[in-house]
Design a protein around this motif. Sequence first.
Motif, mmCIF file in Angstrom:
data_model
loop_
_atom_site.group_PDB
_atom_site.id
_atom_site.type_symbol
_atom_site.label_atom_id
_atom_site.label_comp_id
_atom_site.label_asym_id
_atom_site.label_seq_id
_atom_site.Cartn_x
_atom_site.Cartn_y
_atom_site.Cartn_z
ATOM 1 N N CYS A 11 6.781 12.890 -14.042
ATOM 2 C CA CYS A 11 6.086 11.657 -14.425
ATOM 3 C C CYS A 11 7.079 10.603 -14.902
ATOM 4 N N GLY A 12 8.142 11.053 -15.587
ATOM 5 C CA GLY A 12 9.193 10.125 -15.994
ATOM 6 C C GLY A 12 9.903 9.506 -14.804
ATOM 7 N N ILE A 13 10.102 10.312 -13.759
ATOM 8 C CA ILE A 13 10.705 9.785 -12.529
ATOM 9 C C ILE A 13 9.788 8.743 -11.899
ATOM 10 N N ALA A 14 8.470 8.948 -12.007
ATOM 11 C CA ALA A 14 7.524 7.930 -11.526
ATOM 12 C C ALA A 14 7.731 6.618 -12.273
ATOM 13 N N GLY A 15 7.986 6.705 -13.593
ATOM 14 C CA GLY A 15 8.285 5.504 -14.366
ATOM 15 C C GLY A 15 9.544 4.817 -13.889
ATOM 16 N N PHE A 16 10.560 5.611 -13.545
ATOM 17 C CA PHE A 16 11.800 5.073 -12.993
ATOM 18 C C PHE A 16 11.542 4.349 -11.676
ATOM 19 N N ILE A 17 10.724 4.949 -10.820
ATOM 20 C CA ILE A 17 10.420 4.358 -9.519
ATOM 21 C C ILE A 17 9.675 3.031 -9.679
ATOM 22 N N ILE A 18 8.737 2.986 -10.627
ATOM 23 C CA ILE A 18 7.969 1.756 -10.841
ATOM 24 C C ILE A 18 8.872 0.627 -11.325
ATOM 25 N N VAL A 19 9.701 0.934 -12.345
ATOM 26 C CA VAL A 19 10.506 -0.111 -12.974
ATOM 27 C C VAL A 19 11.706 -0.501 -12.117
ATOM 28 N N SER A 20 12.427 0.485 -11.627
ATOM 29 C CA SER A 20 13.649 0.191 -10.873
ATOM 30 C C SER A 20 13.383 -0.081 -9.400
ATOM 31 N N GLY A 21 12.374 0.607 -8.846
ATOM 32 C CA GLY A 21 12.168 0.510 -7.406
ATOM 33 C C GLY A 21 11.015 -0.353 -6.967
ATOM 34 N N ALA A 26 1.954 1.688 -16.303
ATOM 35 C CA ALA A 26 1.313 2.843 -15.657
ATOM 36 C C ALA A 26 0.047 2.437 -14.924
ATOM 37 N N GLY A 27 -0.645 1.437 -15.424
ATOM 38 C CA GLY A 27 -1.794 0.863 -14.726
ATOM 39 C C GLY A 27 -2.953 1.806 -14.475
ATOM 40 N N GLY A 28 -3.141 2.816 -15.334
ATOM 41 C CA GLY A 28 -4.245 3.753 -15.145
ATOM 42 C C GLY A 28 -4.004 4.810 -14.099
ATOM 43 N N ARG A 29 -2.825 4.773 -13.465
ATOM 44 C CA ARG A 29 -2.554 5.722 -12.383
ATOM 45 C C ARG A 29 -2.391 7.154 -12.877
ATOM 46 N N GLY A 30 -2.071 7.309 -14.168
ATOM 47 C CA GLY A 30 -1.985 8.661 -14.719
ATOM 48 C C GLY A 30 -3.324 9.372 -14.690
ATOM 49 N N THR A 77 0.832 -1.204 0.000
ATOM 50 C CA THR A 77 0.000 0.000 0.000
ATOM 51 C C THR A 77 0.862 1.248 0.000
ATOM 52 N N ILE A 78 1.926 1.246 0.807
ATOM 53 C CA ILE A 78 2.842 2.392 0.849
ATOM 54 C C ILE A 78 3.523 2.574 -0.507
ATOM 55 N N ARG A 79 3.962 1.464 -1.096
ATOM 56 C CA ARG A 79 4.636 1.535 -2.396
ATOM 57 C C ARG A 79 3.740 2.162 -3.457
ATOM 58 N N ASP A 80 2.493 1.681 -3.535
ATOM 59 C CA ASP A 80 1.581 2.196 -4.555
ATOM 60 C C ASP A 80 1.156 3.628 -4.257
ATOM 61 N N THR A 81 1.083 3.974 -2.969
ATOM 62 C CA THR A 81 0.776 5.356 -2.597
ATOM 63 C C THR A 81 1.867 6.297 -3.074
ATOM 64 N N LEU A 82 3.117 5.898 -2.897
ATOM 65 C CA LEU A 82 4.238 6.733 -3.326
ATOM 66 C C LEU A 82 4.230 6.941 -4.842
ATOM 67 N N PHE A 142 17.999 2.395 4.823
ATOM 68 C CA PHE A 142 17.701 2.344 6.253
ATOM 69 C C PHE A 142 16.904 1.084 6.598
ATOM 70 N N GLY A 143 17.167 0.004 5.843
ATOM 71 C CA GLY A 143 16.474 -1.245 6.096
ATOM 72 C C GLY A 143 15.061 -1.306 5.540
ATOM 73 N N LEU A 144 14.624 -0.233 4.864
ATOM 74 C CA LEU A 144 13.278 -0.189 4.317
ATOM 75 C C LEU A 144 13.301 -0.624 2.862
ATOM 76 N N GLU A 145 12.365 -1.504 2.506
ATOM 77 C CA GLU A 145 12.347 -2.071 1.158
ATOM 78 C C GLU A 145 12.160 -0.995 0.093
ATOM 79 N N TYR A 146 11.319 -0.003 0.387
ATOM 80 C CA TYR A 146 11.071 1.068 -0.577
ATOM 81 C C TYR A 146 11.567 2.409 -0.028
ATOM 82 N N GLY A 147 12.691 2.349 0.670
ATOM 83 C CA GLY A 147 13.239 3.551 1.294
ATOM 84 C C GLY A 147 13.598 4.641 0.295
ATOM 85 N N TRP A 148 14.248 4.245 -0.816
ATOM 86 C CA TRP A 148 14.623 5.232 -1.834
ATOM 87 C C TRP A 148 13.393 5.828 -2.493
ATOM 88 N N ASN A 149 12.376 5.008 -2.734
ATOM 89 C CA ASN A 149 11.123 5.524 -3.286
ATOM 90 C C ASN A 149 10.565 6.619 -2.387
#
Length: 367
Positions: free
Chosen positions: A264-274, A284-288, A70-75, A201-208
């Motif tokens: 928005c491009g950075i969001a693509g980076f976060i989805i694919v890399s993070g 994108a899954g309709g999130r745009g 939920t946190i990942r998709d919220t970010l 910091f031990g968080l799976e999606y810390g960089w996100n």
Amino acid sequence: MSKGREPVFQMTKREAIEPWKAWLIRLIAVALSLVVCAGVIIALTGLNPVEVYKGIFDGAVGTKRRAWMTIRDTLVLLCIAVGITPAFKMRFWNIGAEGQILIGGVTSAAMMIYLGNTLPPVILFPLMLAGSALAALVWAIIPAFFKAYWNTNETLFTLMMNYVAMQVVTFGIIFWENPKGSNSVGTINSATKGGWLPKLFGLEYGWNLVIVLALTVAMFIYLRYSKQGYEIAVVGESGNTARYAGINVKKVILRTMAISGAVCGIAGFIIVSGASHTISTSTAGGRGFTAIIVSWMSKFNTFAMILVSFFLVFMQKGAGQIASQFNLNENAADVITGIILFFILGCEFFIDYKVRIRSAKQAGSEE
């Protein structure tokens, strides 16, 4: 002589309302929506509404993994909403966030495939972030250029570019992985995890979390306190007024869409890399489009978008859970979400306007 009967309800626009009163109205709206939803649940399914609400909560944050999802998709949703906000505040209807996400995502995927196992992370990740932002920036400037110089319809232009972006992704997928045709690339560098954003910091999606919150704060400051943010607001109110004030409207359109596309491009980076570590036409899954709701409900306040993004993702995750747990059609869960959104959007009227009810004696006194 009859002067006519005065209306029982009188509406006047509020000059201002204290923040705590505005949030109180919103909380009352949420409470009322839950009451209405309870009635709908009983009428349609015969289930105990409390159990359904528990199912929604469990589906969103019931386990540690679900909470992190939920946190990942919220970010991700928050990042996209922050990205489209400057364009929408300028009244440039950027419906092309989906395409800009895909272009940023396919750029990240390409760098992961070709550079993921050769460059050190300290060089690779900034390069991927910058490359994804730059690619989406260029993609967003195309409709902005045509709007600025030929006044084309940006809604249709940006919408059509989403489909072009999908074809770009499809070409990349076929070129990289499956010449026979496929709609996705499998997990990229699954063995070496080259190009995968690491834990922080031990968080799976810390960089996100760091990247998105930094963008959220930066965009708030940019729109609220910078000269360019002021120009965006003026152009959004009236292009003619902006020109009269000496603002270069063409420049503002190009610059604002460049910023919007880059985020928005950075969001693509976060989805694919993070997050997913894959690329597909449904990345994108309709999130745009969902991000448009987030931006408008938050009234372009990026901090308010944190709560709205979390709420929408929370309801989405919970809806999937109750659909499976109670053997409901997913449309039933969407009805619940829709009712809550209706109340939340409707309560903004009472924040912006004041309603006064006249007594029957007052209403009939003037005839």
